[in-house]
Design a protein around this motif. Structure first.
Motif, PDB file in Angstrom:
ATOM      1  N   THR A   5       0.852  -1.181   0.000  1.00 25.00           N
ATOM      2  CA  THR A   5       0.000   0.000   0.000  1.00 25.00           C
ATOM      3  C   THR A   5       0.887   1.228   0.000  1.00 25.00           C
ATOM      4  O   THR A   5       2.078   1.151   0.264  1.00 25.00           O
ATOM      5  N   GLN A   6       0.270   2.345  -0.308  1.00 25.90           N
ATOM      6  CA  GLN A   6       1.022   3.603  -0.253  1.00 25.90           C
ATOM      7  C   GLN A   6       1.602   3.767   1.144  1.00 25.90           C
ATOM      8  O   GLN A   6       2.759   4.131   1.307  1.00 25.90           O
ATOM      9  N   PRO A  25       3.524   5.226 -14.941  1.00 29.65           N
ATOM     10  CA  PRO A  25       2.400   6.056 -14.500  1.00 29.65           C
ATOM     11  C   PRO A  25       2.446   7.435 -15.162  1.00 29.65           C
ATOM     12  O   PRO A  25       3.521   7.952 -15.474  1.00 29.65           O
ATOM     13  N   SER A  27       0.993  10.211 -13.716  1.00 32.02           N
ATOM     14  CA  SER A  27       0.952  11.260 -12.693  1.00 32.02           C
ATOM     15  C   SER A  27       1.449  10.684 -11.374  1.00 32.02           C
ATOM     16  O   SER A  27       1.564   9.458 -11.222  1.00 32.02           O
ATOM     17  N   LEU A  28       1.712  11.581 -10.428  1.00 33.92           N
ATOM     18  CA  LEU A  28       2.130  11.121  -9.103  1.00 33.92           C
ATOM     19  C   LEU A  28       1.012  10.313  -8.456  1.00 33.92           C
ATOM     20  O   LEU A  28       1.269   9.296  -7.806  1.00 33.92           O
ATOM     21  N   ASP A  29      -0.226  10.719  -8.671  1.00 28.55           N
ATOM     22  CA  ASP A  29      -1.351   9.939  -8.137  1.00 28.55           C
ATOM     23  C   ASP A  29      -1.381   8.536  -8.740  1.00 28.55           C
ATOM     24  O   ASP A  29      -1.663   7.558  -8.042  1.00 28.55           O
ATOM     25  N   ASP A  30      -1.087   8.431 -10.055  1.00 26.89           N
ATOM     26  CA  ASP A  30      -1.023   7.110 -10.687  1.00 26.89           C
ATOM     27  C   ASP A  30       0.113   6.280 -10.105  1.00 26.89           C
ATOM     28  O   ASP A  30      -0.023   5.066  -9.931  1.00 26.89           O
ATOM     29  N   LYS A  32       1.300   6.531  -7.052  1.00 26.74           N
ATOM     30  CA  LYS A  32       0.842   6.100  -5.729  1.00 26.74           C
ATOM     31  C   LYS A  32      -0.154   4.948  -5.851  1.00 26.74           C
ATOM     32  O   LYS A  32      -0.112   3.997  -5.069  1.00 26.74           O
ATOM     33  N   ALA A  33      -1.044   5.026  -6.850  1.00 24.39           N
ATOM     34  CA  ALA A  33      -2.016   3.949  -7.067  1.00 24.39           C
ATOM     35  C   ALA A  33      -1.318   2.649  -7.456  1.00 24.39           C
ATOM     36  O   ALA A  33      -1.710   1.567  -7.011  1.00 24.39           O
ATOM     37  N   PHE A  54       7.982   9.882  -1.954  1.00 26.54           N
ATOM     38  CA  PHE A  54       6.624  10.269  -1.562  1.00 26.54           C
ATOM     39  C   PHE A  54       6.619  11.317  -0.459  1.00 26.54           C
ATOM     40  O   PHE A  54       5.716  12.134  -0.385  1.00 26.54           O
ATOM     41  N   HIS A 101       4.198  17.121 -11.681  1.00 30.90           N
ATOM     42  CA  HIS A 101       3.366  17.223 -10.477  1.00 30.90           C
ATOM     43  C   HIS A 101       3.522  18.605  -9.827  1.00 30.90           C
ATOM     44  O   HIS A 101       2.534  19.258  -9.498  1.00 30.90           O
TER      45      HIS A 101
END
Length: 109
Positions: A5-6, A25, A27-30, A32-33, A54, A101
């Motif tokens: 997990t993150q 990925p 994006s940074l969100d991608d 993290k996902a 992170f 980002h």
């Protein structure tokens, strides 16, 4: 092997690694996902790099591979392997994700 997990990457409790994702990925969100999905498992050196990334995205956006290796107490080759594990061709491509980002955050303000 357990799920990554993150939080486990951030706190350093992610498990060992075998292979990375097929695509980088967007994006940074991608990113993290991807980490949260459990599709990539990280050995200790890779966890150190990911945890730092992170926690300090503003720094990673501008650090050289040597500088990131130094602050994470790893090696440039470990940083390169981390980038490859999460789907990038090299560290420069990963760093560009962090730069995009930061640019997005600046545009939103």
């Amino acid at each position: 092997m357990g799920e990554i997990t993150q939080r486990s990457l951030i706190d350093g409790s992610a498990r060992d690694h075998d292979d990375g994702p097929a695509n980088a990925p967007d994006s940074l969100d991608d990113l993290k996902a991807l980490v949260a999905s459990g599709r990539v498992e990280f050995p200790d050196r890779m966890r150190q790099i990911g945890t730092y990334a992170f926690r300090h995205p503003h720094e990673v956006a501008f650090l050289s591979i040597q500088e990131l290796a130094k602050v994470t107490e790893t090696s440039p080759s470990s940083v390169h392997r981390f980038a490859k594990m999460v789907g990038f061709s090299d560290y420069g491509a990963l760093r560009k994700l962090f730069q995009r980002h930061i640019a997005g955050l600046l545009r939103d303000n």
